[in-house]
Design a protein around this motif. Sequence first.
Motif, mmCIF file in Angstrom:
data_model
loop_
_atom_site.group_PDB
_atom_site.id
_atom_site.type_symbol
_atom_site.label_atom_id
_atom_site.label_comp_id
_atom_site.label_asym_id
_atom_site.label_seq_id
_atom_site.Cartn_x
_atom_site.Cartn_y
_atom_site.Cartn_z
ATOM 1 N N LEU A 8 -1.962 -7.990 -19.809
ATOM 2 C CA LEU A 8 -0.793 -7.944 -18.913
ATOM 3 C C LEU A 8 -0.865 -6.744 -17.967
ATOM 4 N N GLY A 9 -1.205 -5.574 -18.501
ATOM 5 C CA GLY A 9 -1.297 -4.377 -17.671
ATOM 6 C C GLY A 9 -2.382 -4.490 -16.616
ATOM 7 N N LEU A 10 -3.551 -4.999 -17.016
ATOM 8 C CA LEU A 10 -4.652 -5.147 -16.076
ATOM 9 C C LEU A 10 -4.333 -6.177 -14.996
ATOM 10 N N SER A 11 -3.714 -7.287 -15.380
ATOM 11 C CA SER A 11 -3.391 -8.311 -14.373
ATOM 12 C C SER A 11 -2.320 -7.813 -13.405
ATOM 13 N N ILE A 12 -1.323 -7.106 -13.883
ATOM 14 C CA ILE A 12 -0.298 -6.554 -12.977
ATOM 15 C C ILE A 12 -0.919 -5.530 -12.044
ATOM 16 N N THR A 13 -1.802 -4.686 -12.578
ATOM 17 C CA THR A 13 -2.456 -3.678 -11.746
ATOM 18 C C THR A 13 -3.338 -4.332 -10.678
ATOM 19 N N LEU A 14 -4.117 -5.337 -11.065
ATOM 20 C CA LEU A 14 -4.975 -6.016 -10.086
ATOM 21 C C LEU A 14 -4.158 -6.758 -9.038
ATOM 22 N N LEU A 15 -3.083 -7.412 -9.457
ATOM 23 C CA LEU A 15 -2.237 -8.108 -8.482
ATOM 24 C C LEU A 15 -1.569 -7.123 -7.523
ATOM 25 N N ALA A 16 -1.199 -5.953 -8.016
ATOM 26 C CA ALA A 16 -0.615 -4.942 -7.132
ATOM 27 C C ALA A 16 -1.633 -4.463 -6.109
ATOM 28 N N MET A 17 -2.893 -4.351 -6.535
ATOM 29 C CA MET A 17 -3.924 -3.893 -5.611
ATOM 30 C C MET A 17 -4.317 -4.973 -4.605
ATOM 31 N N MET A 18 -4.043 -6.239 -4.915
ATOM 32 C CA MET A 18 -4.369 -7.336 -3.987
ATOM 33 C C MET A 18 -3.174 -7.767 -3.147
ATOM 34 N N ALA A 19 -2.029 -7.109 -3.298
ATOM 35 C CA ALA A 19 -0.822 -7.523 -2.584
ATOM 36 C C ALA A 19 -0.977 -7.306 -1.081
ATOM 37 N N GLN A 20 -0.378 -8.189 -0.322
ATOM 38 C CA GLN A 20 -0.388 -8.104 1.139
ATOM 39 C C GLN A 20 0.769 -7.227 1.587
ATOM 40 N N PRO A 21 0.777 -6.599 2.709
ATOM 41 C CA PRO A 21 -0.287 -6.496 3.692
ATOM 42 C C PRO A 21 -1.265 -5.373 3.319
ATOM 43 N N LYS A 22 -2.410 -5.386 3.913
ATOM 44 C CA LYS A 22 -3.484 -4.411 3.703
ATOM 45 C C LYS A 22 -3.825 -4.250 2.226
ATOM 46 N N PRO A 23 -4.390 -5.273 1.621
ATOM 47 C CA PRO A 23 -4.743 -5.161 0.196
ATOM 48 C C PRO A 23 -5.817 -4.105 -0.039
#
Length: 135
Positions: free
Chosen positions: A100-115
């Motif tokens: 859960l922590g890793l997926s939330i962290t990765l999704l935060a880093m891929m969020a738009q704009p400017k991932p």
Amino acid sequence: MKVGGSSRRFPAVTRDTARPEGGQRAMGAGHAAPYRQWPLLAVCCGVLTGLLVTVGEFRAGTLIIGLSLIAGAVMRWLLPSVGMLAVRSPYTDVVTYGVLGLSITLLAMMAQPKPWLDVPVLEEILHFLVGRDGG
């Protein structure tokens, strides 16, 4: 029929139960309850801080949430007694908190704009699911 009065049925009234794994305290009984459950409070405070930061800065707040869950996984793995942070077996807790922590962290880093992180495979999956043909 058994001789000796023992039966395979469960008793109607339970006399004793096993303590849940999270029932152990992280500190001795001489300390106040918040001190005894400091690992759980640390993770909860990190998640709460992340939620509050999310109001102003989405990416930073979700990173704090994800890192708090990863810290919970590390504490569950390294510390012998983590109080109520222990829910299931250590393996299950570490995998659950970590994924859960890793997926939330990765999704935060891929969020738009400017991932901050670009994963082309995920973009192709999204285009496939949405049905965009590129034209």
